[in-house]
Design a protein around this motif. Structure first.
Motif, short mmCIF file in Angstrom:
data_model
loop_
_atom_site.label_atom_id
_atom_site.label_comp_id
_atom_site.label_asym_id
_atom_site.label_seq_id
_atom_site.Cartn_x
_atom_site.Cartn_y
_atom_site.Cartn_z
N ALA A 21 -24.36 -27.12 -7.83
CA ALA A 21 -23.50 -26.34 -6.95
C ALA A 21 -22.05 -26.80 -7.07
CB ALA A 21 -23.96 -26.47 -5.50
N LEU A 22 -21.16 -25.84 -6.90
CA LEU A 22 -19.72 -26.10 -6.85
C LEU A 22 -19.27 -25.75 -5.44
CD1 LEU A 22 -17.07 -26.67 -8.53
CD2 LEU A 22 -16.88 -24.18 -8.75
N ALA A 23 -18.59 -26.69 -4.76
CA ALA A 23 -18.23 -26.49 -3.36
C ALA A 23 -16.79 -26.88 -3.11
CB ALA A 23 -19.15 -27.29 -2.44
N GLY A 47 -20.13 -21.53 -6.03
CA GLY A 47 -20.83 -21.24 -7.28
C GLY A 47 -22.09 -22.07 -7.38
N ALA A 48 -23.09 -21.56 -8.05
CA ALA A 48 -24.33 -22.30 -8.23
C ALA A 48 -25.06 -21.76 -9.45
CB ALA A 48 -25.23 -22.19 -6.99
N VAL A 49 -25.81 -22.63 -10.09
CA VAL A 49 -26.68 -22.24 -11.20
C VAL A 49 -28.02 -22.94 -10.99
CG1 VAL A 49 -24.94 -21.68 -12.93
CG2 VAL A 49 -25.60 -24.05 -12.59
N LEU A 50 -29.08 -22.29 -11.45
CA LEU A 50 -30.44 -22.80 -11.28
C LEU A 50 -31.06 -23.02 -12.64
CD1 LEU A 50 -31.66 -20.08 -8.72
CD2 LEU A 50 -30.08 -21.98 -8.31
N GLY A 51 -31.97 -23.96 -12.72
CA GLY A 51 -32.65 -24.16 -13.97
C GLY A 51 -33.59 -25.34 -13.93
N ARG A 52 -33.99 -25.72 -15.10
CA ARG A 52 -34.90 -26.84 -15.29
C ARG A 52 -34.09 -28.10 -15.60
NH1 ARG A 52 -40.19 -26.58 -19.18
NH2 ARG A 52 -40.71 -28.81 -19.29
N LEU A 53 -34.39 -29.18 -14.93
CA LEU A 53 -33.68 -30.43 -15.16
C LEU A 53 -34.10 -31.02 -16.50
CD1 LEU A 53 -31.77 -32.61 -14.05
CD2 LEU A 53 -33.77 -33.72 -13.04
N PRO A 84 -25.63 -28.02 -19.69
CA PRO A 84 -25.50 -26.56 -19.81
C PRO A 84 -25.34 -25.88 -18.46
CG PRO A 84 -27.23 -27.37 -21.25
CD PRO A 84 -26.84 -28.52 -20.37
N LEU A 85 -26.00 -26.37 -17.42
CA LEU A 85 -25.84 -25.78 -16.10
C LEU A 85 -24.41 -25.99 -15.60
CD1 LEU A 85 -29.17 -26.76 -14.30
CD2 LEU A 85 -28.61 -24.65 -15.50
N ALA A 86 -23.91 -27.21 -15.72
CA ALA A 86 -22.55 -27.50 -15.28
C ALA A 86 -21.53 -26.68 -16.06
CB ALA A 86 -22.26 -28.99 -15.41
N ARG A 87 -21.77 -26.50 -17.34
CA ARG A 87 -20.84 -25.73 -18.19
C ARG A 87 -20.66 -24.32 -17.62
NH1 ARG A 87 -19.40 -26.07 -23.67
NH2 ARG A 87 -20.87 -27.80 -23.91
N ALA A 88 -21.75 -23.70 -17.17
CA ALA A 88 -21.65 -22.35 -16.62
C ALA A 88 -20.77 -22.31 -15.37
CB ALA A 88 -23.05 -21.82 -16.29
N LEU A 89 -20.82 -23.37 -14.56
CA LEU A 89 -19.99 -23.41 -13.36
C LEU A 89 -18.54 -23.66 -13.68
CD1 LEU A 89 -22.03 -25.29 -10.60
CD2 LEU A 89 -21.47 -22.87 -10.75
N PHE A 90 -18.27 -24.44 -14.71
CA PHE A 90 -16.88 -24.75 -15.05
C PHE A 90 -16.10 -23.49 -15.38
CE2 PHE A 90 -17.34 -29.45 -16.53
CZ PHE A 90 -17.81 -29.77 -15.28
N PRO A 92 -20.92 -40.55 -20.07
CA PRO A 92 -20.10 -40.39 -21.28
C PRO A 92 -20.26 -39.03 -21.95
CG PRO A 92 -21.16 -42.55 -21.24
CD PRO A 92 -21.76 -41.77 -20.11
N ALA A 93 -21.50 -38.51 -21.99
CA ALA A 93 -21.71 -37.23 -22.65
C ALA A 93 -21.03 -36.09 -21.90
CB ALA A 93 -23.21 -36.94 -22.77
N ASP A 94 -20.90 -36.22 -20.57
CA ASP A 94 -20.28 -35.15 -19.79
C ASP A 94 -18.80 -34.99 -20.09
OD1 ASP A 94 -22.65 -34.54 -18.39
OD2 ASP A 94 -22.32 -36.24 -17.06
N LEU A 95 -18.18 -36.04 -20.63
CA LEU A 95 -16.76 -35.92 -20.97
C LEU A 95 -16.52 -34.81 -21.99
CD1 LEU A 95 -15.60 -39.65 -21.18
CD2 LEU A 95 -14.91 -37.94 -19.50
N GLU A 96 -17.55 -34.46 -22.75
CA GLU A 96 -17.39 -33.40 -23.72
C GLU A 96 -17.20 -32.04 -23.05
OE1 GLU A 96 -20.37 -33.42 -26.70
OE2 GLU A 96 -19.95 -35.48 -27.33
N LEU A 97 -17.51 -31.95 -21.74
CA LEU A 97 -17.27 -30.72 -21.01
C LEU A 97 -15.85 -30.63 -20.47
CD1 LEU A 97 -20.58 -30.38 -18.94
CD2 LEU A 97 -19.97 -29.23 -21.08
N LEU A 98 -15.07 -31.68 -20.70
CA LEU A 98 -13.72 -31.71 -20.17
C LEU A 98 -12.92 -30.51 -20.65
CD1 LEU A 98 -11.58 -33.32 -18.58
CD2 LEU A 98 -11.05 -34.53 -20.69
N HIS A 99 -13.10 -30.14 -21.90
CA HIS A 99 -12.31 -29.03 -22.43
C HIS A 99 -12.67 -27.72 -21.78
CE1 HIS A 99 -15.98 -28.40 -24.72
NE2 HIS A 99 -15.51 -27.24 -25.13
N VAL A 100 -13.91 -27.58 -21.26
CA VAL A 100 -14.31 -26.33 -20.61
C VAL A 100 -13.54 -26.16 -19.30
CG1 VAL A 100 -16.24 -24.99 -19.70
CG2 VAL A 100 -16.60 -26.55 -21.63
#
Length: 383
Positions: free
Chosen positions: A203-205, A214-220, A228-234, A249-257
């Motif tokens: 969720a984004l609040a 904003g929110a996205v649902l899926g399998r953990l 991928p879920l966070a990317r959709a919210l960004f 560390p891996a989430d930093l790759e979403l910084l550009h999104v």
């Protein structure tokens, strides 16, 4: 079947529940519901006892009245529609089996689209008027929670197999889409592997207002965060947003999104994340760069050491955003936990297992809880 602890009520005692339904009808007027249903291709070609609009209201009602059985919620909805003088009211109370079939026909898409529409309407002209702010930025946070769902083959296939520990078999009519609801101790055990499959909700609040936008649902995914879920919210972020998050560390790759959407970031990462020191700054922070995307490119960031963690931000100017203020601001990230705790059955501390024994129904319920939360937060915000 009845919910645990339920009791029969008189028509006079149901007045508050009718008023609560009236709030739902006002927040989600029939013309809005009908439009969303039609846009999702769920409009009826023939007259039904349970038209799609009524089923949308029913899903919202089972989320609002979590401890009521299907039959009780249907009775409340029938009385509420008549009390609110809605068109196309129910002439008779539908059976549990009829309700389950109607929910299957509707699917989760209209509820998801309704949430998207309300989130859009709550942000007129790009302004977050009730959101906490830091300088010129609206402060938002992102986080996730897992929600127990009934242990059925369909739910296991969608959300992952249940852990090895056995789960008590559901009792009552399987068509009712209900399972026995465990107490808080059972919920805690579930989080550590009691046997229930779990749907993951990211969720984004808004900080301050606690409104979920904003929110996205899926399998953990196993072995890591649901990037991928966070990317959709960004992609729902925009210019003037400042996003707070806890990441690896891996989430930093979403910084550009986030940056491509025009948003600034303030993220907490572990001290073990290697970020080179390029330029030391007067407030004790320093300029560095972080991996950005799968191409190996890097983007400029500013690092603030806050042992045992460090903060990384895209706000590079220490005069516009001093390190001490940003470190204090990061505590607002926990506002999203308040938002999640307000989500009833979706709350991390909640004792509930969702009712639905099939994935489409699970997603209907999750969106229904998010819509009810939006209704309550909108009411509080207008007070």
């Amino acid at each position: 079947m009845p919910r645990p602890g339920q009791s029969r009520t008189t028509p006079e005692e149901r007045l508050p529940e009718r008023m609560a339904l009236g709030l739902l009808f006002r927040t989600f007027p029939p013309e809005l519901v009908d439009r969303v249903v039609a846009e999702c291709g769920r409009a009826e070609r023939r007259s039904r006892l349970l038209p799609a609009r009524t089923v949308v209201y029913f899903v919202l009602a089972i989320c609002l009245f979590e401890q009521r059985s299907y039959e009780q919620v249907a009775q409340l909805l029938t009385e509420g529609l008549a009390w609110a003088r809605q068109e196309r009211t129910l002439c008779t109370v539908p059976t549990t089996a009829a309700i389950s079939r109607a929910r299957a026909r509707l699917g989760p898409e209209p509820l998801a689209a309704l949430f998207t529409e309300l989130a859009r309407q709550s942000r007129p002209a790009g302004a977050r008027t009730r959101c906490a702010r830091f300088r010129q930025w609206a402060v938002l946070a992102i986080d996730g929670t897992t929600v127990d769902v009934p242990d059925t083959p369909e739910n296991r296939a969608r959300y992952g197999p249940s852990p090895s520990r056995p789960v008590p078999a559901p009792t009552g009519d399987s068509a009712s889409d209900t399972v026995p609801r465990p107490g808080p101790a059972s919920r805690s055990a579930s989080a550590s592997g009691s046997g229930f499959p779990q749907v993951h909700v990211v969720a984004l609040a808004e900080c301050g207002s606690h409104r979920i936008t904003g929110a996205v649902l899926g399998r953990l995914p196993s072995g890591g965060p649901p990037a991928p879920l966070a990317r959709a919210l960004f992609t729902t972020l925009t210019h003037g947003d400042l996003l707070l998050a806890d990441c690896g560390p891996a989430d930093l790759e979403l910084l550009h999104v986030a940056r491509a959407a025009g948003a600034e970031v303030l993220w907490r990462i572990g001290l073990g994340t290697g970020l080179p020191v390029h330029v030391g700054l007067p407030d004790g922070s320093y300029l560095s760069d972080a991996p950005c995307g799968a191409t190996g490119a890097r983007t400029a960031v500013r690092v603030i050491e806050e042992p045992p963690y460090r903060l990384v931000t895209s706000l590079l100017d220490p005069e516009a955003a001093p390190a001490g203020l940003l470190a204090a601001l990061y505590d607002r990230r926990w506002d999203i936990r308040t938002s999640l705790r307000d989500l009833g059955a979706l709350s991390p501390e909640g004792p509930q297992v969702l009712r639905s024994r099939w994935p489409g129904g699970v997603e209907q319920e999750v969106w229904g809880h998010l819509l009810v939360h939006h209704t309550i937060r909108s009411l509080l915000g207008s007070a």
